[in-house]
Design an enzyme around this catalytic site. Structure first.
Site, short mmCIF file in Angstrom:
data_model
loop_
_atom_site.label_atom_id
_atom_site.label_comp_id
_atom_site.label_asym_id
_atom_site.label_seq_id
_atom_site.Cartn_x
_atom_site.Cartn_y
_atom_site.Cartn_z
N ARG A 217 0.84 -1.19 0.00
CA ARG A 217 0.00 0.00 0.00
C ARG A 217 0.88 1.24 0.00
O ARG A 217 1.61 1.48 0.97
CB ARG A 217 -0.89 0.03 1.25
CG ARG A 217 -1.83 -1.15 1.36
CD ARG A 217 -3.17 -0.85 0.71
NE ARG A 217 -3.99 -2.04 0.60
CZ ARG A 217 -5.17 -2.21 1.19
NH1 ARG A 217 -5.66 -1.26 1.95
NH2 ARG A 217 -5.87 -3.30 0.98
N GLU A 219 0.49 4.18 0.81
CA GLU A 219 -0.21 5.22 1.57
C GLU A 219 0.79 5.93 2.46
O GLU A 219 1.48 5.28 3.24
CB GLU A 219 -1.29 4.58 2.46
CG GLU A 219 -2.27 3.72 1.69
CD GLU A 219 -3.03 2.71 2.59
OE1 GLU A 219 -2.47 2.29 3.62
OE2 GLU A 219 -4.15 2.36 2.23
N ARG A 225 -1.26 2.03 13.05
CA ARG A 225 -1.89 0.84 12.48
C ARG A 225 -1.68 0.64 10.98
O ARG A 225 -2.26 -0.26 10.37
CB ARG A 225 -3.39 0.85 12.80
CG ARG A 225 -4.14 1.98 12.19
CD ARG A 225 -5.61 2.03 12.62
NE ARG A 225 -6.34 2.92 11.74
CZ ARG A 225 -6.24 4.25 11.77
NH1 ARG A 225 -5.44 4.85 12.63
NH2 ARG A 225 -6.92 5.00 10.92
N HIS A 226 -0.86 1.47 10.38
CA HIS A 226 -0.57 1.33 8.95
C HIS A 226 0.91 1.08 8.69
O HIS A 226 1.76 1.70 9.31
CB HIS A 226 -0.96 2.60 8.18
CG HIS A 226 -2.44 2.82 8.08
ND1 HIS A 226 -3.10 3.66 8.95
CD2 HIS A 226 -3.37 2.33 7.23
CE1 HIS A 226 -4.39 3.67 8.62
NE2 HIS A 226 -4.59 2.87 7.60
N GLU A 362 -10.28 -1.37 12.95
CA GLU A 362 -10.74 -2.22 11.87
C GLU A 362 -9.68 -3.28 11.60
O GLU A 362 -8.51 -2.96 11.42
CB GLU A 362 -10.95 -1.37 10.60
CG GLU A 362 -11.24 -2.21 9.38
CD GLU A 362 -11.07 -1.43 8.07
OE1 GLU A 362 -11.32 -0.21 8.04
OE2 GLU A 362 -10.66 -2.07 7.08
N SER A 365 -12.21 -5.99 6.17
CA SER A 365 -13.30 -5.46 5.36
C SER A 365 -13.77 -6.59 4.46
O SER A 365 -12.96 -7.39 3.99
CB SER A 365 -12.83 -4.30 4.47
OG SER A 365 -12.72 -3.13 5.22
N ARG A 413 -2.45 -6.44 12.49
CA ARG A 413 -3.31 -5.70 13.44
C ARG A 413 -3.89 -6.64 14.48
O ARG A 413 -4.11 -6.24 15.63
CB ARG A 413 -4.44 -4.98 12.69
CG ARG A 413 -3.96 -3.75 11.95
CD ARG A 413 -5.15 -2.95 11.41
NE ARG A 413 -4.68 -1.91 10.50
CZ ARG A 413 -5.49 -1.09 9.83
NH1 ARG A 413 -6.80 -1.20 9.95
NH2 ARG A 413 -4.99 -0.16 9.04
P1 ATP Z 1 -7.91 1.60 7.06
O1 ATP Z 1 -9.25 2.24 6.87
O2 ATP Z 1 -7.65 1.19 8.47
O3 ATP Z 1 -6.79 2.35 6.43
P2 ATP Z 1 -8.62 0.03 4.80
O4 ATP Z 1 -10.10 0.02 4.90
O5 ATP Z 1 -7.98 0.95 3.86
O6 ATP Z 1 -7.97 0.22 6.26
P3 ATP Z 1 -8.78 -2.53 3.52
O7 ATP Z 1 -8.45 -2.18 2.13
O8 ATP Z 1 -10.19 -2.70 3.89
O9 ATP Z 1 -8.10 -1.45 4.48
O10 ATP Z 1 -7.90 -3.80 3.93
C1 ATP Z 1 -8.38 -4.88 4.70
C2 ATP Z 1 -7.61 -5.01 6.00
O11 ATP Z 1 -6.22 -4.99 5.77
C3 ATP Z 1 -7.83 -3.88 6.98
O12 ATP Z 1 -9.00 -4.07 7.71
C4 ATP Z 1 -6.60 -3.98 7.84
O13 ATP Z 1 -6.68 -5.02 8.79
C5 ATP Z 1 -5.55 -4.36 6.84
N1 ATP Z 1 -4.82 -3.18 6.35
C6 ATP Z 1 -5.23 -2.30 5.43
N2 ATP Z 1 -4.32 -1.36 5.18
C7 ATP Z 1 -3.28 -1.65 5.98
C8 ATP Z 1 -2.00 -1.04 6.19
N3 ATP Z 1 -1.62 0.03 5.48
N4 ATP Z 1 -1.18 -1.60 7.10
C9 ATP Z 1 -1.55 -2.69 7.79
N5 ATP Z 1 -2.72 -3.31 7.65
C10 ATP Z 1 -3.59 -2.80 6.76
MG MG Z 2 -11.38 -1.50 5.07
#
Ligand code: ATP
Ligand code: MG
Length: 439
Positions: A217, A219, A225-226, A362, A365, A413
Site C-alpha cells: 500500500r 499510503e 496501524r498502517h 478495523e 473489510s 493488526r
Molecule cells: P484503514 O481504513 O484502516 O486504512 P482500509 O479500509 O484501507 O484500512 P482494507 O483495504 O479494507 O483497508 O484492507 C483490509 C484489511 O487490511 C484492513 O481491515 C486492515 O486489517 C488491513 N490493512 C489495510 N491497510 C493496511 C495497512 N496500510 N497496514 C496494515 N494493515 C492494513
Molecule cells: Mg477497510
C-alpha cells in the site's frame, strides 16, 4: 553426542548432555561463572566452576550473544524456579566442556537479556537483528505464527483451497491511488494492493479460496496501524445466500484463531498481560446505527456516513460494554465509500458489506460482490471508471459466476491488538513504512 534441546533437559537429570545456543547473559559470583543459555526451546542456567579448567578458561572470555556448545551434567536445582525472565527453573547444567562456535564482532549496542527492554520504537527497529532475540520481543512472533497457522488450519477445515496470486500487476486496478509503480522490463507495472480480482477468479474456479499473501500500500500514513507492506489473510466463497454467510464464516475463523492463540501461547500472552475474551456471537450493527450511537452516547458527530479511527475505538468500547465482545461487525457501508464491485443493498445507497472491528480498530473489510456481468459494468461506470480498463477482470464474470463474497483481514493488526502493542510495526519482523526500508 547428539544435541539436546534446553526444554528436554528436565528429562535428563543426572546425565551428561550436549547443548548449543546463545549466551543470554553471563554473570560472575566470586569464582563461579553463571551463564544463561538460550536456544529455540527455552533458557537454562549453567554454572562453570574453576575446577573444570578448560571449560573455565573458555567461559572467562564468553560474553552475551556468543554462540556456544557445552557438555554438562543436568542437576536438579535447589529451590526450583528462578526469577521471571532468567533461566528455566527446575534444572541447571554443571558445565564440563565448553567451546565457542561464533562470537560477536563488536561490543553489543544493546543488552537484550532482560525481558523488558525499554527502548524506543526507532531503536527497536533499527537494531532489529539483535532486538528480535529478546525473549519478550521474540514471543510476539510466536503469537504471529499461531495466528497464521490457525488461519490456514480453519480455512482448510472449512474446505477453502489455498491459493497464491500474482503480486506484480499490469495495471493499477480498483482505481485507487495507493499503488507502488515498478519498472518491469520495458514497461511499468504495479504492486498488488489486494488479491481482490484474483481471489474472485478463484471463487469462480474452486468455490472457496483463501490466501495468505503480501500486499503493498503506497499510503503515506504515519499512524500506529498502517505500514506499506503487510500480510493479508484473504478469503472468497461462492454460493452464498447473502453477506451474512460471509460474516458467519469470518466469525468462525476469529473464534478458532482466538482459541488457538489462547491454547498455544499461554506464556506469551502472560508476558504481555494479555487476555483473550471468548468469542461468542459477534454483534452486527449497521454503520448508520453505529453513527447514532456515537452521537447519542459519545457526543461524536460524523459529517458523512462514514466512521473514523476515533469512532471505531468508541464503538468497540460500546460493544465491550453492551455485548461483552472485543469484536463488532459494522454493516451496510454507503456505496460511495465502497469499491465498485460491492453488492448494492435493497436501498442502493448502501452496500452488502461490512468491516470487522477488534479492540478499537478495523481488522477486516468484506462483503458480497456483484457477480452479474452487466450489473458490474454499470457499477464500474457509476464509480466513474472505464470498463475497458477492467477487461480481464470482467472475463471472470462472462462465463457463469455464482453469488460470492469474502474478506481481507490484516494479520498484523490482530497480533498488535491481542498483545496491546503500541504500534503495528512491533508485530512485523522487518517493517516497511514511509521512512523505513531497512533493515
Ligand atoms: P484503514 O481504513 O484502516 O486504512 P482500509 O479500509 O484501507 O484500512 P482494507 O483495504 O479494507 O483497508 O484492507 C483490509 C484489511 O487490511 C484492513 O481491515 C486492515 O486489517 C488491513 N490493512 C489495510 N491497510 C493496511 C495497512 N496500510 N497496514 C496494515 N494493515 C492494513
Ligand atoms: Mg477497510
Amino acid at each position: 553426542m547428539e544435541r539436546t534441546l534446553i526444554s528436554e533437559t528436565p528429562q535428563s537429570v543426572g546425565q551428561i548432555v550436549k547443548l548449543k545456543g546463545w549466551v543470554n547473559i553471563r554473570r560472575d559470583h566470586g569464582k563461579l561463572i553463571f551463564i544463561d543459555l538460550r536456544d529455540r526451546s527455552g533458557m537454562i542456567q549453567m554454572v562453570i566452576i574453576p575446577d573444570k579448567e578448560e571449560a573455565y578458561k573458555v567461559a572467562k572470555d564468553v560474553r552475551n550473544e556468543f554462540v556456544i556448545e557445552v557438555e554438562g551434567l543436568v542437576k536438579q536445582r535447589p529451590g526450583g524456579a528462578t526469577k521471571e525472565g532468567s533461566a528455566t527453573g527446575g534444572v541447571e547444567i554443571e558445565v564440563e566442556k565448553m567451546a565457542v562456535i561464533s562470537q560477536p564482532e563488536d561490543v553489543l549496542p544493546l543488552d537484550v537479556s532482560e525481558n523488558d527492554m525499554n527502548v524506543n520504537l526507532d531503536t527497536l527497529l533499527n537494531l532489529r537483528h539483535l532486538t528480535l532475540r529478546n525473549k519478550k520481543i521474540k514471543s510476539i512472533f510466536k503469537v504471529y505464527a499461531e495466528v497464521i497457522n490457525a488461519y490456514a488450519k480453519i480455512m482448510n477445515r472449512e474446505e477453502f483451497t489455498e491459493i497464491k496470486t500474482p503480486k506484480i500487476l499490469n495495471s493499477a486496478t480498483e482505481g485507487g491511488a495507493n499503488f507502488f509503480k515498478i519498472k518491469y522490463f520495458e514497461k511499468e507495472a504495479f504492486l498488488a494492493q489486494s488479491p481482490q480480482f484474483y481471489k474472485q477468479a478463484g471463487a469462480g474456479i474452486f468455490e472457496r479460496v483463501f490466501e495468505i499473501g503480501t500486499v503493498f500500500r503506497a499510503e503515506p500514513h504515519f499512524t500506529t496501524r498502517h505500514v506499506n507492506e503487510y500480510t493479508s489473510l484473504d478469503a472468497e466463497m461462492a454460493f452464498i445466500d447473502g453477506f451474512e454467510d460471509v460474516m458467519d464464516e469470518l466469525e468462525k475463523v476469529m473464534k478458532f484463531m482466538m482459541e488457538s492463540v489462547n491454547e498455544h501461547c499461554r506464556e506469551e500472552l502472560a508476558m504481555f498481560g494479555a487476555e483473550i475474551l471468548p468469542v461468542k456471537s459477534i454483534p452486527r450493527i449497521k454503520l448508520t446505527e453505529a453513527l447514532s450511537i456515537l452521537e447519542k452516547e459519545y457526543g461524536k458527530k460524523m459529517e458523512e456516513v462514514d466512521i473514523d479511527a476515533e469512532g471505531e475505538r468508541m464503538i468497540c468500547e460500546w460493544a465491550r460494554k453492551n455485548y461483552d465482545s472485543d469484536f463488532v461487525f459494522l454493516t451496510h457501508y454507503p456505496s460511495a465509500i465502497r469499491p465498485f464491485y460491492s453488492m448494492p443493498s435493497a436501498d442502493p445507497q448502501y452496500t452488502e458489506t461490512f468491516d470487522l472491528l477488534f479492540m478499537g480498530v478495523e481488522i477486516a473489510s468484506g462483503g458480497q460482490r456483484i457477480h452479474d456481468y452487466n450489473q458490474l459494468i454499470s457499477s464500474i461506470k457509476k464509480h466513474k471508471l472505464n470498463p475497458d480498463d477492467f477487461e480481464h477482470y470482467l472475463d471472470i464474470f462472462k462465463y457463469g459466476m455464482p453469488p460470492h463474497g469474502g474478506w481481507g483481514l490484516g494479520s498484523e493488526r490482530i497480533v498488535q491488538k491481542i498483545l496491546g502493542l503500541g504500534s503495528i510495526k512491533e508485530a512485523i519482523l522487518f517493517p516497511r513504512d514511509v521512512k523505513r526500508l531497512t533493515p
